[in-house]
Scaffold this motif. Structure first.
Motif, PDB file in Angstrom:
ATOM      1  N   VAL B  48       0.832  -1.200   0.000  1.00 61.22           N
ATOM      2  CA  VAL B  48       0.000   0.000   0.000  1.00 61.22           C
ATOM      3  C   VAL B  48       0.869   1.255   0.000  1.00 61.22           C
ATOM      4  N   GLU B  49       0.427   2.259  -0.729  1.00 59.17           N
ATOM      5  CA  GLU B  49       1.076   3.568  -0.621  1.00 59.17           C
ATOM      6  C   GLU B  49       0.829   4.103   0.785  1.00 59.17           C
ATOM      7  N   ASP B  50       1.768   4.912   1.263  1.00 60.10           N
ATOM      8  CA  ASP B  50       1.666   5.419   2.634  1.00 60.10           C
ATOM      9  C   ASP B  50       0.300   6.017   2.932  1.00 60.10           C
ATOM     10  N   GLU B  51      -0.191   6.840   2.012  1.00 59.69           N
ATOM     11  CA  GLU B  51      -1.402   7.587   2.323  1.00 59.69           C
ATOM     12  C   GLU B  51      -2.666   6.737   2.182  1.00 59.69           C
ATOM     13  N   LYS B  52      -2.502   5.521   1.625  1.00 59.63           N
ATOM     14  CA  LYS B  52      -3.711   4.723   1.422  1.00 59.63           C
ATOM     15  C   LYS B  52      -3.956   3.687   2.525  1.00 59.63           C
ATOM     16  N   VAL B  53      -3.067   3.693   3.541  1.00 59.74           N
ATOM     17  CA  VAL B  53      -3.212   2.721   4.634  1.00 59.74           C
ATOM     18  C   VAL B  53      -4.561   2.884   5.318  1.00 59.74           C
ATOM     19  N   ASP B  54      -4.907   4.121   5.620  1.00 58.74           N
ATOM     20  CA  ASP B  54      -6.169   4.372   6.317  1.00 58.74           C
ATOM     21  C   ASP B  54      -7.367   3.895   5.511  1.00 58.74           C
ATOM     22  N   GLU B  55      -7.269   4.132   4.205  1.00 58.42           N
ATOM     23  CA  GLU B  55      -8.374   3.720   3.340  1.00 58.42           C
ATOM     24  C   GLU B  55      -8.560   2.202   3.404  1.00 58.42           C
ATOM     25  N   ALA B  56      -7.426   1.479   3.361  1.00 56.78           N
ATOM     26  CA  ALA B  56      -7.498   0.018   3.414  1.00 56.78           C
ATOM     27  C   ALA B  56      -8.136  -0.441   4.716  1.00 56.78           C
ATOM     28  N   ILE B  57      -7.731   0.187   5.810  1.00 56.15           N
ATOM     29  CA  ILE B  57      -8.289  -0.210   7.105  1.00 56.15           C
ATOM     30  C   ILE B  57      -9.781   0.084   7.153  1.00 56.15           C
ATOM     31  N   GLN B  58     -10.176   1.205   6.575  1.00 54.19           N
ATOM     32  CA  GLN B  58     -11.593   1.536   6.506  1.00 54.19           C
ATOM     33  C   GLN B  58     -12.384   0.460   5.755  1.00 54.19           C
ATOM     34  N   ILE B  59     -11.808   0.033   4.616  1.00 57.11           N
ATOM     35  CA  ILE B  59     -12.482  -1.002   3.818  1.00 57.11           C
ATOM     36  C   ILE B  59     -12.672  -2.272   4.643  1.00 57.11           C
ATOM     37  N   LEU B  60     -11.620  -2.610   5.382  1.00 55.23           N
ATOM     38  CA  LEU B  60     -11.706  -3.806   6.217  1.00 55.23           C
ATOM     39  C   LEU B  60     -12.800  -3.654   7.267  1.00 55.23           C
ATOM     40  N   ARG B  61     -12.760  -2.540   7.955  1.00 51.22           N
ATOM     41  CA  ARG B  61     -13.734  -2.280   9.014  1.00 51.22           C
ATOM     42  C   ARG B  61     -15.163  -2.413   8.488  1.00 51.22           C
ATOM     43  N   PHE B  62     -15.363  -1.917   7.284  1.00 48.97           N
ATOM     44  CA  PHE B  62     -16.695  -1.863   6.708  1.00 48.97           C
ATOM     45  C   PHE B  62     -17.167  -3.233   6.249  1.00 48.97           C
ATOM     46  N   ASN B  63     -16.247  -4.043   5.719  1.00 47.03           N
ATOM     47  CA  ASN B  63     -16.660  -5.283   5.076  1.00 47.03           C
ATOM     48  C   ASN B  63     -16.588  -6.530   5.937  1.00 47.03           C
ATOM     49  N   LEU B  64     -15.875  -6.458   7.039  1.00 45.96           N
ATOM     50  CA  LEU B  64     -15.772  -7.649   7.876  1.00 45.96           C
ATOM     51  C   LEU B  64     -17.119  -7.946   8.501  1.00 45.96           C
ATOM     52  N   SER B  65     -17.494  -9.225   8.527  1.00 45.50           N
ATOM     53  CA  SER B  65     -18.771  -9.555   9.144  1.00 45.50           C
ATOM     54  C   SER B  65     -18.657  -9.325  10.648  1.00 45.50           C
ATOM     55  N   PRO B  66     -19.702  -8.768  11.247  1.00 51.59           N
ATOM     56  CA  PRO B  66     -19.624  -8.420  12.666  1.00 51.59           C
ATOM     57  C   PRO B  66     -19.457  -9.669  13.538  1.00 51.59           C
ATOM     58  N   GLU B  67     -18.609  -9.554  14.528  1.00 52.39           N
ATOM     59  CA  GLU B  67     -18.386 -10.653  15.467  1.00 52.39           C
ATOM     60  C   GLU B  67     -19.481 -10.611  16.519  1.00 52.39           C
ATOM     61  N   LEU B  68     -20.017 -11.785  16.848  1.00 50.87           N
ATOM     62  CA  LEU B  68     -21.094 -11.817  17.827  1.00 50.87           C
ATOM     63  C   LEU B  68     -20.560 -11.457  19.209  1.00 50.87           C
ATOM     64  N   ASP B  69     -19.396 -11.982  19.511  1.00 55.23           N
ATOM     65  CA  ASP B  69     -18.796 -11.706  20.805  1.00 55.23           C
ATOM     66  C   ASP B  69     -17.929 -10.451  20.659  1.00 55.23           C
ATOM     67  N   PRO B  70     -18.298  -9.368  21.315  1.00 51.00           N
ATOM     68  CA  PRO B  70     -17.571  -8.112  21.092  1.00 51.00           C
ATOM     69  C   PRO B  70     -16.109  -8.177  21.533  1.00 51.00           C
ATOM     70  N   SER B  71     -15.781  -9.134  22.422  1.00 50.40           N
ATOM     71  CA  SER B  71     -14.392  -9.178  22.882  1.00 50.40           C
ATOM     72  C   SER B  71     -13.478  -9.862  21.861  1.00 50.40           C
ATOM     73  N   MET B  72     -14.085 -10.519  20.869  1.00 48.72           N
ATOM     74  CA  MET B  72     -13.265 -11.217  19.884  1.00 48.72           C
ATOM     75  C   MET B  72     -12.825 -10.244  18.800  1.00 48.72           C
ATOM     76  N   ARG B  73     -11.622 -10.473  18.309  1.00 47.22           N
ATOM     77  CA  ARG B  73     -11.135  -9.630  17.228  1.00 47.22           C
ATOM     78  C   ARG B  73     -11.603 -10.214  15.910  1.00 47.22           C
ATOM     79  N   ARG B  74     -11.895  -9.349  14.975  1.00 49.22           N
ATOM     80  CA  ARG B  74     -12.247  -9.845  13.651  1.00 49.22           C
ATOM     81  C   ARG B  74     -10.998  -9.945  12.789  1.00 49.22           C
TER      82      ARG B  74
END
Lengths: 674, 88
Positions: B48-74
């Motif tokens: 990833v280009e330096d400035e696009k790291v945040d964008e990638a993380i945003q995409i991940l945050r948005f697309n990962l299926s929600p974990e039922l147990d909030p203490s678990m990491r996705r």
């Protein structure tokens, strides 16, 4: 003599025939062990040094045995008689002392020893010679006070016999008392090396005595010079043989991965180095010391944790048995009534020994500069005499004119040091406040005990209330107060731990050991019940043993670090051989790290390996690397592959080094968990 | 230039890989196992280009299926510095 065929011999005839030696030996051995167990049980209850208890029991048995009126079982008397008449000094030295010395040397950490090596060697070599000379001189100069008049060589002979310290009784207690490790190492190191020196000095002095009595006059200077060169040859030769054999066996151990074979090898090493050194007429004891030190410090690197545990336990047990028999023997050998007749000579000898010990310990101040006065007091008073003195006294030549008197004096001194000094040293240690148990430790104990007691009170009343022994009214009134009280006390416990993290560490370590022990025993019963196969058992036990083998201090550090919130600053990518993967993951997970594995292959033989990805915080990478170093041992394996260039199809074996881990640490710029 | 290592559950991989490639990220997928229960995990390697790291993380945050147990990491994301990057 009658020859009887068949197995059913008439009973009367068998009783007349002497029992075979092996049978007697076995009975003596079992009897000693039974007594040792009994004594161990009693002394533990009475908080008395175990070895002191054995000597006391030995004394009593000896005393009763010598009084003819008391009717002891015939067989018992026979056994004691057999023990006393057949246990030669060589037997004690070779079979009983060797395991003791080997075990002590095996467990002595070289890093700890190195720090005080100069001081220890000063105590063990010049110290022993000085003790011999001092005791000899004091005895000789005051010999007019006592009934057997000593010539100087005889006085020296006595000095040599009594020069070696044997503080087993004290050291065992030190561990329980929490005395600083370094002081333990000082005492153990001294007694380890001075045994060898004392035996050599004794041999040289007794040589002088024999020659002086034979030739009447002797060239003093010449004898001394010969003695010095002999000393160097005998001591140096023993050490060299021990070093060589120890190194050799350690190398051998590294190529074998079988716990039983490796343990057997250490046994062969211990007794073998003694026998070989004696064969070459050099010091067998020093050979065992050197072999044990080398093997104990290099050997474990080539052992799996399971092997290491077995070897450690095996030698601990061997040393325990040897110790038990030796101290029982000391008690048995000593005839109290005979001692009483020579009380003045013995009294003088004790004074001489104490003065000499004092001069050596307090006099060598300039060498062990940072050994403080309190420690010196302990070194002085804790310098007991034991097995070596006994052996040397028993090995005095039979035709020596003052054999009996010398023996009585040695026994008297040994008895005094064990009974008086041995019993009082723990008290003195406490009075000098040497133990590392601080006031905080005591405070913790108080608070913990209060909390536990309060909880017990609450639970007890709760039980009674449930049974209907209290009215609801009373229970309601009292339970509230009790519960609050117990909770408050429980909250007070961690406060101390925050001030003194060592207390927490100790408890964590203890809890961890219990947990691992429980796991191991469950695996054992699963194996016995046939729920799991031997292979799975071996694999799982190995991974538990890895945890056991880890440095206890590190343990606590893991647990603390895993309890802390994480800030990941480093990514560790470790390439691990496939056979180590399970243990590595188990070990890392256990230490609180999250591990991701990726299969890969590589290396010279394109063997399968695995990449482990671990995130860690600052300072934790060392822990991970240490752990992986422990688990992923380099070892040599042999593969047989047909060589293509050979005309005949002949497999040759090639040694390759496998295992180990390749570890890359990469800085993490940013870490996110979502 | 940064190298992102994303460790996540295999069940989410397809969605994430699609989402990332749609946004012009190049993704390499490595099957792996990990975690407490040795579940199937996947590791994605993304340059990833330096400035696009945040964008990638945003995409991940948005697309990962929600974990039922909030203490678990996705997902666990390591962002590593890259000294040199070549595409040949």
């Amino acid at each position: 003599m009658d020859q009887h065929g068949g197995f059913s011999l008439p009973r009367k005839v068998t009783e007349k025939q002497p029992m075979p030696i092996s049978n007697l030996l076995l009975q003596v051995l079992i009897l000693s062990m039974a007594i040792a167990t009994f004594v161990g049980f009693i002394t533990r209850k009475m908080r008395l040094p175990y070895t002191v208890g054995l000597v006391l029991v030995g004394l009593v048995i000896g005393l009763v045995n010598r009084v003819e009126d008391v009717a002891l079982p015939q067989r018992f008397v026979e056994l004691v008689q057999f023990l006393l008449s057949n246990i030669t000094p060589e037997f004690i030295l070779g079979l009983l002392v060797t395991p003791l010395i080997f075990e002590a040397a095996f467990h002595l950490n070289w890093e700890n020893l190195k720090r005080d090596l100069v001081f220890i060697l000063a105590l063990a070599v010049p110290g022993v010679i000085l003790t011999t000379l001092l005791v000899g001189s004091i005895l000789y100069s005051s010999t007019f006070l006592i009934s057997p008049i000593f010539s100087f060589p005889y006085a020296l002979l006595f000095g040599a016999m009594i020069a070696a310290t044997d503080p087993v009784a004290v050291i065992a207690l030190f561990r329980a008392l929490g005395v600083p490790k370094r002081l333990q190492v000082l005492m153990e190191g001294e007694s380890l090396f001075n045994d060898g020196t004392a035996i050599v000095v004794f041999a040289l002095v007794s040589n002088i005595v024999l020659q002086s009595t034979k030739s009447g006059e002797y060239q003093a200077l010449q004898l001394v010079l010969i003695s010095i060169s002999d000393f160097i040859r005998i001591a140096g030769g023993g050490l060299i043989i021990g070093l060589l054999l120890g190194w050799l066996v350690s190398q051998l151990i590294a190529t074998i991965d079988d716990r039983l074979l490796e343990t057997t090898l250490t046994t062969v090493l211990a007794f073998g180095s003694f026998l070989i050194a004696e064969e070459f007429h050099v010091s067998g004891v020093l050979a065992v010391v050197a072999a044990g030190l080398v093997n104990g410090n290099i050997g474990p690197k080539g052992m799996s944790p399971t092997t290491h545990i077995l070897v450690t336990n095996f030698w601990e047990y061997a040393a325990f048995i040897s110790n038990s028999i030796i101290f029982l023997l000391i008690g048995l050998e000593i005839d109290l009534t005979a001692l009483a007749t020579k009380w003045n000579a013995i009294f003088l000898a004790i004074i001489a020994v104490l003065i000499a010990r004092g001069v050596v310990i307090y006099g060598l101040t300039w060498i062990g500069r940072d050994v403080n006065m309190k420690w010196r007091h302990i070194l002085f008073w804790g310098g007991l005499r034991g097995a070596i003195s006994l052996i040397l006294a028993l090995s005095l030549p039979l035709d020596l004119s003052m054999r009996g008197d010398l023996q009585l004096m040695v026994f008297g001194v040994v008895l005094f040091t064990i009974l008086v000094q041995g019993i009082s040293t723990p008290t003195i240690t406490r009075l000098l406040k040497l133990s590392e148990r601080s006031e905080l430790q005591e405070e913790y104990e108080r608070r913990h005990a209060r909390a536990v007691a309060a909880r017990a009170a609450y639970e007890h009343l709760q039980k009674m209330h449930r049974k209907g022994l209290f009215s609801e009214h009373t229970w309601k009134k009292i339970s509230y107060v009790l519960k609050e009280h117990a909770e408050k006390l429980a909250e007070a416990v961690p406060e101390v731990m925050e001030v003194e993290p060592n207390i927490e560490t100790e408890e964590l370590i203890a809890a961890r050991r219990e947990a691992l022990g429980a796991q191991r025993s469950v695996l054992n019963s699963l194996l016995i019940d046939g729920v799991i196969s031997e292979e799975v058992y071996d694999q799982l036990v190995r991974s538990i043993d890895v945890q056991f083998a880890r440095q206890p201090d590190e343990w606590a550090e893991y647990i603390r670090s895993s309890a802390k919130p994480r800030s990941i600053t480093q990514l560790i990518s470790a390439i691990v051989q496939i056979q180590d993967v399970e243990n590595a993951i188990a070990g890392l997970t256990d230490a609180g790290f999250t591990v991701t594995r990726m299969s890969s292959s590589g290396g010279f033989l394109k063997r399968k390996n695995v990449i482990l990805i671990i995130g860690c915080g600052a300072g934790q990478e060392k822990i991970i690397i240490n752990l992986l170093r422990h688990i992923c041992k380099k070892r040599v394996e042999y593969i047989s592959s047909p060589l293509e260039s050979y005309p005949i199809h002949m497999p040759i074996t090639t040694a390759i080094t496998v295992g180990g881990a390749t570890i890359f640490t990469i800085k993490v710029e940013r870490y996110e968990e979502i | 230039m940064k190298l992102m290592m994303i460790i996540m559950q295999s069940s989410d991989v397809d969605v994430i890989v699609n989402a990332l490639t749609e946004n012009a990220f190049r993704v390499t997928h490595i099957a792996s196992t990990g975690g407490f229960l040795r579940r199937g995990m996947s590791t994605l390697i993304v340059g990833v280009e330096d400035e696009k790291v945040d964008e990638a993380i945003q995409i991940l945050r948005f697309n990962l299926s929600p974990e039922l147990d909030p203490s678990m990491r996705r997902a666990t994301i390591f962002v590593l510095p890259v000294e040199e990057f070549h595409q040949v």
